[in-house]
Design an enzyme around this catalytic site. Structure first.
Site, PDB file in Angstrom:
ATOM      1  N   GLU A  57     -10.237   2.737  -5.204  1.00 35.59           N
ATOM      2  CA  GLU A  57      -9.618   4.049  -4.503  1.00 35.59           C
ATOM      3  C   GLU A  57      -8.500   4.365  -5.836  1.00 35.59           C
ATOM      4  O   GLU A  57      -7.687   5.255  -4.855  1.00 35.59           O
ATOM      5  CB  GLU A  57      -9.153   3.896  -2.755  1.00 35.59           C
ATOM      6  CG  GLU A  57     -10.896   3.441  -2.114  1.00 35.59           C
ATOM      7  CD  GLU A  57      -9.756   3.391  -0.639  1.00 35.59           C
ATOM      8  OE1 GLU A  57     -11.148   4.451  -0.062  1.00 35.59           O
ATOM      9  OE2 GLU A  57      -9.337   3.416  -0.270  1.00 35.59           O
TER      10      GLU A  57
ATOM     11  N   HIS B 164      -3.254   2.972  -4.053  1.00 32.46           N
ATOM     12  CA  HIS B 164      -2.135   2.863  -2.704  1.00 32.46           C
ATOM     13  C   HIS B 164      -0.925   2.061  -3.174  1.00 32.46           C
ATOM     14  O   HIS B 164      -0.859   1.085  -2.447  1.00 32.46           O
ATOM     15  CB  HIS B 164      -3.204   1.543  -2.619  1.00 32.46           C
ATOM     16  CG  HIS B 164      -4.617   2.464  -2.023  1.00 32.46           C
ATOM     17  ND1 HIS B 164      -4.607   2.831  -0.694  1.00 32.46           N
ATOM     18  CD2 HIS B 164      -5.783   2.250  -2.571  1.00 32.46           C
ATOM     19  CE1 HIS B 164      -5.786   3.344  -0.307  1.00 32.46           C
ATOM     20  NE2 HIS B 164      -6.186   3.097  -1.561  1.00 32.46           N
TER      21      HIS B 164
ATOM     22  N   ASP C 182       1.040  -1.035  -0.039  1.00 30.98           N
ATOM     23  CA  ASP C 182       0.472  -0.132   0.151  1.00 30.98           C
ATOM     24  C   ASP C 182       0.997   1.177   0.250  1.00 30.98           C
ATOM     25  O   ASP C 182       2.675   1.113  -0.254  1.00 30.98           O
ATOM     26  CB  ASP C 182      -0.874   0.165   1.205  1.00 30.98           C
ATOM     27  CG  ASP C 182      -2.710   0.888   0.763  1.00 30.98           C
ATOM     28  OD1 ASP C 182      -2.363   1.917   0.632  1.00 30.98           O
ATOM     29  OD2 ASP C 182      -3.374   0.490   1.047  1.00 30.98           O
TER      30      ASP C 182
END
Ligand code: ACM
Ligand code: ZN
Length: 773
Positions: free
Chosen positions: A343, A275, A201
């Site tokens: 995301e 990420h 991440d």
């Protein structure tokens, strides 16, 4: 808590006093097994384990499973029980007719017979046995096995779901290998069979990749920041990176093997395209050329840096990711590889000439579909390697890759249903219920998180299949997963605290039939399992023993409700400021309070205090208990006049909030009252974009129609966007007014400035109380 060696911990499990002792054999589920077996019947008598007990197995796989439990018994007893392929007392018998993970366990005074179709069933039978072994060997130093007995019973058991998962985010906090091993052992004991490891991440790349050594030399290390995760500032030039760690391929193979021996598949997640600041810190050329450099491993949410993602127009990105997948495939024998996909900001793709050229060449209409191109290409590669791809439910925002399994996390997980409607298998891990990053108990007692409660009971009662689902959609549901994001973990103890006991609730919800839910029964079995955890050195949370409160304005005072998620505890309270004890007044129903008091309460069992003491100061003023109306309306208007101040946790249910809007509210004092002072409480949590309003007007009226202004406050940018987490009061003094209606008009500050940790983000404004004197 001192952490013992793994082997000692496993051995000590057998010392635990389990349920069943002293209870009649006919009582419901005296076994203490979690998850509860589907069918369990008790007889009379018991099988006694002695130093001469022999395990009879048919295959080397069965022998390995038997030897795990034998090893645990040996640790306490000193006796190494024998294994035989000819005859014995504990018998493993293959029954190919059973379902893949099913088993039966038949205990008679003479033998224990275990049947299963294969190793998973045999393993689960031994884990039930492990939980069944009564811990009556009070004195482990005597090394005596004799007296260990198992009640005569017959179990027929099988899981509801084939996917019963736990996700560990090892990026936000690098979870040491020993802790992962300990968690696997405790998870396997509860028949969890998937460990999804979120390996990469923005905050760290945690897996050695030999072809790209800088992924861990650079990408596994970030600046150390003590403060609250969302408020952590990005690395500044010249700062050294000291926080992090990674698993070598050898270490990861050991984790995988340890899990496999316990019937757990370790599923690696290699996030893309977002990420990814950790890998991009190591290989910045893989980001869109428009991205601002240097790229660094983020200590927190990262502000605008979190928008930096892999460039979808750069062929080297795909070569890199394919090389990574090649090595991942060698380390993980799993059926699945998870590719993330959540995301992903499209800011840079929109501005990037390479990404735009790709869209033109491939006739891709927009950046969402460019993500589809990206994910489809990588999913295909995963399939070429003989694996099944997985991704988060954002993949449903564009054309889905063939054969991908989707994890539903948004909107109670129902975002995954879009995938099911297109025939894709899916797994439910709704943030609202199964994200272990959220508070597990009354927030006043919990370490700080983002917001929101997912209690043990919420997890236990979770039913993924919704009434409106079509049967063919429900048939695609593979199972459920508890997901631990580790933003708020800074130690292995923190990790364990967030996972346990909620993983036990997940394990039972994933295993038992819908009709088998039994919350009080679960709690009593859990109380025995926590005994095991204590012996294993697991730092499990005691939040289930803490008290919630709800104080509501009522006609003539305040209606105070105190509650526990556990129905099996006594609640005792005082109102004279003294600490509650087992002799204090018993709380049985809501209390009506009409003056300033400090209420203290706690849960008790058998005279022993179980949870922390709740201290609830109820502070009377002219607004207390009075009715409030607001424009626009808000969820928690009750909080404004309930006499209770909020903590500095804005989601503790004592704060009334408005998001991205100006607002007003009116308090009706019932009759005209003199008004000398008004105090309004605000909370600031800069990392969460929770700020004070830009301005507050105070108005008064006798008819609730025409209001006159009696006070006003205006704040500048420095006041509004001050950093930190704190409660502050807006104090209006010397008002010298008389009125029945008091009105507050507040202006929202707009959006967070560019220098904020959440640039451009819309803002929450909260008040906890209006105090009128
Ligand atoms: C997620 O919580 N972003 C999957
Ligand atoms: Zn690009």
């Amino acid at each position: 808590m001192q952490i013992k060696s793994i082997t000692t911990m496993i051995g000590l499990i057998l010392l635990t006093v389990l349920s069943g002792c002293g209870k009649s054999a006919t009582e419901k589920q005296p076994s203490g097994i979690i998850p509860a077996p589907v069918k369990i019947e008790y007889g009379t008598g018991k099988f006694v384990l002695t130093k001469n007990t022999v395990w009879k197995v048919e295959t080397t796989g069965q022998e390995a499973i038997a030897r795990q439990l034998i090893g645990q018994i040996e640790k306490n007893s000193g006796y190494a029980l024998a294994v035989s392929y000819e005859k014995g007392d504990i018998l493993f018998k293959t029954d190919a007719a059973l379902a893949p993970e099913a088993y039966t366990l038949n205990v008679t005074p003479a033998t224990i017979e275990i049947t299963a179709a294969g190793l998973p069933g045999f393993y689960y039978a031994t884990q039930s046995l492990r939980q069944l072994l009564p811990g009556m060997i009070a004195d482990s130093s005597s090394k005596e096995v004799s007296g260990w007995s198992i009640p005569v019973m017959s179990i027929a058991d099988h899981p509801r779901f084939e996917y019963r998962g736990l996700m560990l985010d090892v990026s936000r906090f690098f979870i040491p290998k020993e802790t992962v091993i300990k968690i696997i052992d405790a998870a396997a004991m509860m028949k969890i069979n998937k460990l999804h490891m979120h390996l990469v991440d923005d905050n760290g790349w945690r897996l050695e990749i030999k072809k790209y050594p800088e992924l861990t030399e650079v990408g596994a290390w970030r600046v150390d920041r003590e403060d609250y995760f969302p408020a952590r500032k990005n690395q500044q030039p010249g700062e050294s990176v000291t926080n992090g760690g990674f698993y070598t391929q050898q270490e990861m193979k050991e984790i995988v093997a340890y899990a496999a021996a316990r019937q757990i598949e370790v599923i690696p997640e290699i996030e893309m395209p977002a990420h990814t600041n950790a890998s991009l810190a190591a290989y910045p050329d893989l980001a869109c050329p428009v991205a601002k450099k240097p790229i660094t491993v983020l200590p927190g949410i990262g502000g605008k840096n979190s928008e930096i993602i892999y460039c979808a127009g750069n062929e080297r990105v795909f070569e890199f990711l394919e090389d990574v997948i090649d090595e991942v495939t060698e380390i993980f024998p799993s059926e699945y590889i998870h590719l993330g996909g959540d995301e992903a900001s499209k800011t840079h793709w929109k501005a990037c000439p390479k990404c735009q050229a790709r869209m033109k060449a491939e006739r891709i209409p927009n950046e969402e579909e460019l993500q589809s191109y990206f994910m489809k290409r990588m999913c295909k590669y995963v399939q070429q390697k003989g694996k099944k791809p997985m991704g988060w439910d954002e993949l449903t925002n564009s054309e889905l890759p063939d054969g991908v399994t989707i994890f539903g996390w948004q909107g109670f997980g129902n975002a995954a249903l879009k995938a099911a409607r297109q025939g894709h298998p899916f797994i439910m891990t709704p943030a609202r219920i199964l994200y272990l990053v959220r508070y597990q108990g009354p927030q006043w007692f919990e370490p700080r998180a983002y917001f929101g409660n997912n209690t043990l009971k919420d997890v236990y009662e979770y039913e993924p299949v919704q009434k409106e689902w079509q049967p063919e959609e429900a048939a695609l549901l593979k199972g459920i997963q508890a997901s631990l994001w580790t933003e708020f973990c800074n130690s292995s103890e923190d990790v364990e605290y967030m996972i346990f006991p909620r993983l036990a609730a997940l394990a039972e919800a994933a295993w038992i039939p819908v009709s088998g839910k039994d919350w009080p029964g679960f709690l009593s079995r859990l109380d025995h399992l926590t005994g095991h955890w204590e012996q294993m050195g697991i730092n499990y949370a005691h939040s289930m023993f803490n008290l919630d409160h709800m104080v509501l304005p009522a006609e003539k005072g305040l209606k105070v409700a105190i509650s526990s998620i556990r129905p099996d505890l006594d609640i005792r309270f005082t109102t004279d400021g003294s600490a509650p004890d087992a002799q204090s007044a018993s709380y049985t129903d809501t209390l009506m309070i009409d003056k300033s008091v400090t209420l203290k309460a706690a849960t008790f069992r058998n005279g022993k205090q179980m949870g922390q003491t709740l201290t609830l100061p109820l502070q009377w003023n002219k607004a207390t208990g009075k009715k409030v109306t607001a424009r626009p309306n808000a969820d928690r208007l009750y909080a404004l006049t309930n006499g209770v101040r909020g903590s500095d946790k804005h989601s503790d249910f004592e704060w009334c909030g408005w998001y991205d809007t100006d607002f007003s509210f009116v308090v009706d004092l019932g009759t005209a009252q003199t008004i000398n002072e008004v105090k309004l409480g605000s909370v600031t949590n800069h990392g969460m974009a929770v700020h004070i309003p830009a301005s507050i007007e105070l108005l008064a009226s006798d008819d609730n129609q025409s209001f006159s202004r009696i006070g006003a406050k205006k704040y500048n940018q420095n006041d509004i966007f001050a950093e930190g987490i704190y409660v502050s009061d807006h104090h209006f003094m010397d008002l010298n007014a008389k009125a029945r209606y008091v009105k507050i008009v507040a202006k929202n500050p707009g959006v967070c400035p560019q220098t904020h940790v959440r640039p451009n983000q819309k803002i929450w404004v909260y008040f906890d109380e209006i105090i009128i004197e």
